[in-house]
Write a protein that holds these residues in place. Sequence first.
Motif, mmCIF file in Angstrom:
data_model
loop_
_atom_site.group_PDB
_atom_site.id
_atom_site.type_symbol
_atom_site.label_atom_id
_atom_site.label_comp_id
_atom_site.label_asym_id
_atom_site.label_seq_id
_atom_site.Cartn_x
_atom_site.Cartn_y
_atom_site.Cartn_z
ATOM 1 N N CYS A 61 0.874 -1.246 0.153
ATOM 2 C CA CYS A 61 -0.002 0.006 0.087
ATOM 3 C C CYS A 61 0.954 1.228 -0.018
ATOM 4 C CB CYS A 61 -1.036 0.112 1.255
ATOM 5 S SG CYS A 61 -2.028 -1.358 1.369
ATOM 6 N N LEU A 62 2.146 1.109 0.395
ATOM 7 C CA LEU A 62 3.135 2.544 0.334
ATOM 8 C C LEU A 62 2.962 3.327 -0.634
ATOM 9 C CD1 LEU A 62 5.973 1.053 2.354
ATOM 10 C CD2 LEU A 62 4.025 2.233 3.245
ATOM 11 N N PRO A 63 3.092 2.836 -2.003
ATOM 12 C CA PRO A 63 3.046 3.469 -3.142
ATOM 13 C C PRO A 63 1.778 4.723 -3.281
ATOM 14 C CG PRO A 63 3.777 1.553 -3.792
ATOM 15 C CD PRO A 63 3.381 1.573 -2.449
ATOM 16 N N HIS A 65 0.455 5.834 -0.412
ATOM 17 C CA HIS A 65 0.766 6.806 0.673
ATOM 18 C C HIS A 65 1.975 7.718 0.400
ATOM 19 C CE1 HIS A 65 -2.740 5.387 3.038
ATOM 20 N NE2 HIS A 65 -2.370 4.212 2.285
ATOM 21 N N ARG A 66 2.518 7.532 -0.687
ATOM 22 C CA ARG A 66 3.987 8.205 -0.664
ATOM 23 C C ARG A 66 4.052 9.550 -0.245
ATOM 24 N NH1 ARG A 66 7.883 6.707 -4.640
ATOM 25 N NH2 ARG A 66 6.263 5.236 -5.506
ATOM 26 N N SER A 67 3.222 10.440 -0.247
ATOM 27 C CA SER A 67 3.146 11.793 0.167
ATOM 28 C C SER A 67 2.819 11.970 1.576
ATOM 29 C CB SER A 67 2.444 12.665 -0.763
ATOM 30 O OG SER A 67 1.189 12.478 -0.556
ATOM 31 N N HIS A 68 2.614 10.870 2.230
ATOM 32 C CA HIS A 68 2.119 10.872 3.731
ATOM 33 C C HIS A 68 3.230 10.717 4.670
ATOM 34 C CE1 HIS A 68 -2.181 10.008 2.284
ATOM 35 N NE2 HIS A 68 -1.781 11.005 1.665
ATOM 36 N N PRO A 69 3.317 11.239 5.942
ATOM 37 C CA PRO A 69 4.072 10.432 6.916
ATOM 38 C C PRO A 69 3.833 9.336 7.460
ATOM 39 C CG PRO A 69 2.450 12.351 7.853
ATOM 40 C CD PRO A 69 2.220 12.085 6.328
ATOM 41 N N LEU A 70 4.738 8.270 7.497
ATOM 42 C CA LEU A 70 4.554 6.771 7.610
ATOM 43 C C LEU A 70 5.480 6.256 8.852
ATOM 44 C CD1 LEU A 70 4.865 5.741 3.843
ATOM 45 C CD2 LEU A 70 2.717 6.076 5.017
ATOM 46 N N ALA A 168 9.164 10.281 6.072
ATOM 47 C CA ALA A 168 9.212 10.365 4.620
ATOM 48 C C ALA A 168 9.013 8.791 3.945
ATOM 49 C CB ALA A 168 10.014 11.140 3.776
ATOM 50 N N TYR A 169 8.494 8.641 2.872
ATOM 51 C CA TYR A 169 8.312 7.404 2.243
ATOM 52 C C TYR A 169 9.909 6.745 2.073
ATOM 53 C CZ TYR A 169 7.741 4.145 -1.650
ATOM 54 O OH TYR A 169 7.709 2.881 -2.402
ATOM 55 N N SER A 170 10.714 7.903 1.810
ATOM 56 C CA SER A 170 12.126 7.274 1.393
ATOM 57 C C SER A 170 12.881 6.713 2.527
ATOM 58 C CB SER A 170 13.003 8.775 0.859
ATOM 59 O OG SER A 170 13.112 9.589 2.008
ATOM 60 N N GLN A 171 12.377 6.728 3.728
ATOM 61 C CA GLN A 171 13.112 6.279 5.082
ATOM 62 C C GLN A 171 12.957 4.510 4.783
ATOM 63 O OE1 GLN A 171 10.589 5.752 8.664
ATOM 64 N NE2 GLN A 171 9.001 6.783 7.362
ATOM 65 N N PHE A 172 11.968 4.242 4.133
ATOM 66 C CA PHE A 172 11.775 2.615 3.804
ATOM 67 C C PHE A 172 12.798 1.987 3.030
ATOM 68 C CE2 PHE A 172 7.972 4.013 5.396
ATOM 69 C CZ PHE A 172 7.741 3.027 6.521
ATOM 70 N N GLY A 182 9.550 -10.081 -6.238
ATOM 71 C CA GLY A 182 10.088 -8.762 -6.428
ATOM 72 C C GLY A 182 9.465 -7.612 -5.961
ATOM 73 N N GLN A 183 8.835 -7.895 -4.946
ATOM 74 C CA GLN A 183 8.013 -6.600 -4.313
ATOM 75 C C GLN A 183 8.763 -6.376 -2.978
ATOM 76 O OE1 GLN A 183 5.275 -5.159 -5.318
ATOM 77 N NE2 GLN A 183 5.240 -6.591 -7.153
ATOM 78 N N ILE A 184 8.606 -4.864 -2.790
ATOM 79 C CA ILE A 184 9.408 -4.468 -1.704
ATOM 80 C C ILE A 184 8.614 -4.398 -0.269
ATOM 81 C CG2 ILE A 184 11.008 -2.589 -0.882
ATOM 82 C CD1 ILE A 184 11.251 -1.897 -3.887
ATOM 83 N N THR A 185 9.403 -4.984 0.611
ATOM 84 C CA THR A 185 8.569 -4.948 2.160
ATOM 85 C C THR A 185 9.566 -4.484 3.054
ATOM 86 O OG1 THR A 185 9.067 -7.387 2.272
ATOM 87 C CG2 THR A 185 6.927 -6.687 1.416
ATOM 88 N N PRO A 186 9.206 -4.096 4.189
ATOM 89 C CA PRO A 186 10.173 -3.566 4.984
ATOM 90 C C PRO A 186 10.460 -4.801 5.995
ATOM 91 C CG PRO A 186 8.217 -2.273 5.342
ATOM 92 C CD PRO A 186 8.050 -3.163 4.177
#
Length: 257
Positions: A61-63, A65-70, A168-172, A182-186
Motif C-alpha cells: 500500500c505504500l506507493p 501513501h507516498r506523500s504521507h508521513p509513515l 517520509a516514504y524514502s525512509q523505507f 520482486g515486491q519490496i517489504t520492510p
Amino acid sequence: MVRESSSGGGGGGGDMVMKPAWLDGLMAETFFAGCGVHENRRKNEKNVFCLECCQSVCPHCLPSHRSHPLLQVRRYVYHDVVRLDDLEKLINCSYIQPYTINSAKVIFLNQRPQSRSCKGSANICFTCDRILQEPFRFCSISCKVDYMVCQGEDLSSIIYRFDESDFAYSQFEGLRMEDDEGQITPNSILEMEDPLQFKGSSCSSNETMGNSGISQDTEAAAAAVRKKKKKSTGFLPGIVLSLSSRRKGAPHRSPLS
C-alpha cells in the motif's frame, strides 16, 4: 525536526485531554494482520502506520501513501513496538521504560497481559502494575497517555508538532527486502540477539533488571529464537539396520524329535 509541543486547540479542559487522531489510531490499530486490499500478495502484513490517514497499511500500500508521513511498527514477542528514535519525534516518551532489542531501543505501544499482579514491588507501572526499572513510571505509550487522561492532565504538553520529512516514504529504502515476486517489504520483525542479556526479575525478587527490563517475556523470547534457529538434521526418521548385523548362512532348523 520540529520539537515544540502542539497547542490544545480551544480553551476547554476536554479539548486539552483529547487524544490527537494519529495517537488514538496508533494505540487502537491492529498491526500485522493481512491486508484486505492485497490479500493475494505475499508479505502483506500491515506493519506501517500512516500518520495522515490514521490507519495501518501493508508494504504494497505504500506507493498510495507516498506523500504521507509513515511510521514503521515492529513486533517483538507478539507485541507491537516502535523504535524510540521514531516515537520521541511525535510524543514525549519520558518515564516510559525502553527496551533494548537488536541494539536499538524500542517502546511498547500498549500494555501487555501478565499472569499476576506485581503490587507491592519497589517500582511498578502507574497504570498496569508491571514491574519496572527506576526511574521509569510507565511500561508503554498507552499506559502513559491513559494515566494522563485519567488524571485530567494536558496531553498537548507532551505531543509534538513533527516534521513530516522525518517520516517520509524514502525512509523505507534502507529497510527493504525483496520477496519472490520482486515486491519490496520492510523488515519489521525484531529478533533477540542474545537471550542471556534479557535478565528479568520476578514480582517477589528485588534484583536489578537487565538492560532490556523484560521479565515475563524473556522465556517466550528465548523460545522463539531457539525455534527459528533450530535446523533440521536431514536424517529420515526410523531405525537403520546395518547389513553387518544380519546373520550369514542358511538358517538351521532344530532336529526332529
